[in-house]
Motif scaffolding. Structure first.
Motif, PDB file in Angstrom:
ATOM      1  N   UNK A   1      33.298  73.475 -15.228  1.00 44.55           N
ATOM      2  CA  UNK A   1      31.773  73.229 -14.849  1.00 44.55           C
ATOM      3  C   UNK A   1      31.370  74.142 -13.875  1.00 44.55           C
ATOM      4  N   UNK A   2      32.257  74.245 -12.498  1.00 46.22           N
ATOM      5  CA  UNK A   2      31.964  74.678 -11.400  1.00 46.22           C
ATOM      6  C   UNK A   2      33.035  75.713 -11.005  1.00 46.22           C
ATOM      7  N   UNK A   3      33.273  76.656 -11.561  1.00 40.72           N
ATOM      8  CA  UNK A   3      34.533  77.410 -11.049  1.00 40.72           C
ATOM      9  C   UNK A   3      34.340  78.056  -9.682  1.00 40.72           C
ATOM     10  N   UNK A   4      33.102  78.170  -9.495  1.00 40.06           N
ATOM     11  CA  UNK A   4      32.625  78.802  -8.106  1.00 40.06           C
ATOM     12  C   UNK A   4      33.160  77.812  -7.037  1.00 40.06           C
ATOM     13  N   UNK A   5      33.144  76.491  -7.249  1.00 39.95           N
ATOM     14  CA  UNK A   5      33.251  75.426  -6.319  1.00 39.95           C
ATOM     15  C   UNK A   5      34.465  75.322  -5.687  1.00 39.95           C
ATOM     16  N   UNK A   6      35.379  75.316  -6.623  1.00 42.43           N
ATOM     17  CA  UNK A   6      36.800  74.884  -6.461  1.00 42.43           C
ATOM     18  C   UNK A   6      38.020  75.781  -6.304  1.00 42.43           C
ATOM     19  N   UNK A   7      38.728  75.796  -5.239  1.00 42.17           N
ATOM     20  CA  UNK A   7      39.993  76.816  -5.056  1.00 42.17           C
ATOM     21  C   UNK A   7      41.082  76.708  -5.986  1.00 42.17           C
ATOM     22  N   UNK A   8      41.394  75.362  -6.427  1.00 47.80           N
ATOM     23  CA  UNK A   8      42.384  75.121  -7.174  1.00 47.80           C
ATOM     24  C   UNK A   8      42.465  73.758  -7.790  1.00 47.80           C
ATOM     25  N   UNK A   9      43.473  73.442  -8.780  1.00 50.97           N
ATOM     26  CA  UNK A   9      43.461  72.256  -9.608  1.00 50.97           C
ATOM     27  C   UNK A   9      44.860  71.950  -9.968  1.00 50.97           C
TER      28      UNK A   9
ATOM     29  N   UNK B   1      36.046  76.757   1.250  1.00 58.02           N
ATOM     30  CA  UNK B   1      37.056  77.531   0.245  1.00 58.02           C
ATOM     31  C   UNK B   1      38.249  76.811   0.266  1.00 58.02           C
ATOM     32  N   UNK B   2      38.456  75.476   0.378  1.00 57.15           N
ATOM     33  CA  UNK B   2      39.583  74.745  -0.034  1.00 57.15           C
ATOM     34  C   UNK B   2      39.084  73.255  -0.661  1.00 57.15           C
ATOM     35  N   UNK B   3      38.394  73.459  -1.720  1.00 61.39           N
ATOM     36  CA  UNK B   3      38.105  72.270  -2.355  1.00 61.39           C
ATOM     37  C   UNK B   3      38.807  72.357  -3.697  1.00 61.39           C
ATOM     38  N   UNK B   4      39.421  71.114  -3.960  1.00 62.69           N
ATOM     39  CA  UNK B   4      40.577  70.900  -4.980  1.00 62.69           C
ATOM     40  C   UNK B   4      39.829  69.942  -6.048  1.00 62.69           C
ATOM     41  N   UNK B   5      40.651  70.093  -7.243  1.00 63.63           N
ATOM     42  CA  UNK B   5      40.441  69.090  -7.978  1.00 63.63           C
ATOM     43  C   UNK B   5      41.852  68.731  -8.507  1.00 63.63           C
ATOM     44  N   UNK B   6      42.146  67.443  -8.632  1.00 63.36           N
ATOM     45  CA  UNK B   6      43.436  66.908  -9.003  1.00 63.36           C
ATOM     46  C   UNK B   6      43.438  65.327  -9.711  1.00 63.36           C
ATOM     47  N   UNK B   7      44.010  65.097 -10.622  1.00 57.23           N
ATOM     48  CA  UNK B   7      44.149  64.065 -11.000  1.00 57.23           C
ATOM     49  C   UNK B   7      45.234  63.662 -12.073  1.00 57.23           C
ATOM     50  N   UNK B   8      45.414  62.562 -12.393  1.00 58.95           N
ATOM     51  CA  UNK B   8      46.382  62.115 -13.528  1.00 58.95           C
ATOM     52  C   UNK B   8      45.544  61.504 -14.752  1.00 58.95           C
ATOM     53  N   UNK B   9      45.894  61.710 -16.102  1.00 57.75           N
ATOM     54  CA  UNK B   9      45.399  61.168 -17.233  1.00 57.75           C
ATOM     55  C   UNK B   9      43.997  61.600 -17.392  1.00 57.75           C
ATOM     56  N   UNK B  10      42.977  60.502 -17.268  1.00 55.80           N
ATOM     57  CA  UNK B  10      41.600  60.424 -17.363  1.00 55.80           C
ATOM     58  C   UNK B  10      41.090  61.520 -16.242  1.00 55.80           C
ATOM     59  N   UNK B  11      41.987  61.132 -14.816  1.00 54.18           N
ATOM     60  CA  UNK B  11      41.416  61.868 -13.886  1.00 54.18           C
ATOM     61  C   UNK B  11      41.813  63.388 -13.882  1.00 54.18           C
ATOM     62  N   UNK B  12      42.869  63.712 -14.698  1.00 54.55           N
ATOM     63  CA  UNK B  12      43.255  65.052 -14.800  1.00 54.55           C
ATOM     64  C   UNK B  12      42.366  65.884 -15.998  1.00 54.55           C
TER      65      UNK B  12
END
Length: 140
Positions: A47-55, A27-38
């Motif tokens: 692609x997987x809105x069911x997987x991530x809690x936030x970004x 319930x606490x998997x996040x996506x973060x990144x800068x530039x290409x990572x963002x």
């Protein structure tokens, strides 16, 4: 506009494999990144809105606005300088506006006046964004 690649699918499969074997709070998997990572973060969320809690996505190239409905339930903090010529702020502005128009009240864009293509100065040693991110979780 950012587009997904086979490597993104492989990375998402890796996240699934790790979370199935290790004691990860799903319930606490996040996506973060800068530039290409963002940009990749935006693509992973859509692609997987069911997987991530936030970004938390910085200076990214956002995907097409057609992804807004898929992102409407995910808290997103996008940060971008308005003087960024490498990844202009326009795609972030358009997607965050489209998410909000699709009912996504948890998406926001933090604009940094005069900032070129670099992380915002209040990011490190700031903890405001981490506090926000770690307060987000998916409902069971």
């Amino acid at each position: 506009m950012a587009h997904a690649t086979p490597q993104l699918r492989a990375a998402l499969e890796l996240v699934e494999a790790i979370t199935s074997r290790e004691p990860v709070d799903r319930h606490r998997i996040y996506a973060s990144g800068f530039s290409m990572g963002g940009s990749t973060g935006w693509l992973a969320l859509s692609a997987r809105p069911d997987l991530f809690a936030a970004g938390v996505l910085m200076s990214a190239v956002a995907p097409d606005r057609t992804q807004a409905a898929a992102l409407a339930r995910i808290p997103v903090l996008a940060m971008h300088g308005d003087a960024d010529t490498e990844n202009p702020i326009g795609s972030d502005r358009e997607l965050v506006a489209a998410i909000r128009a699709a009912g996504g009240r948890q998406a926001r864009l933090r604009v940094y006046a005069g900032l070129e293509h670099s992380p915002p100065g209040d990011l490190i040693p700031g903890d405001w964004w981490r506090d926000w991110l770690f307060a987000q979780h998916r409902s069971p």
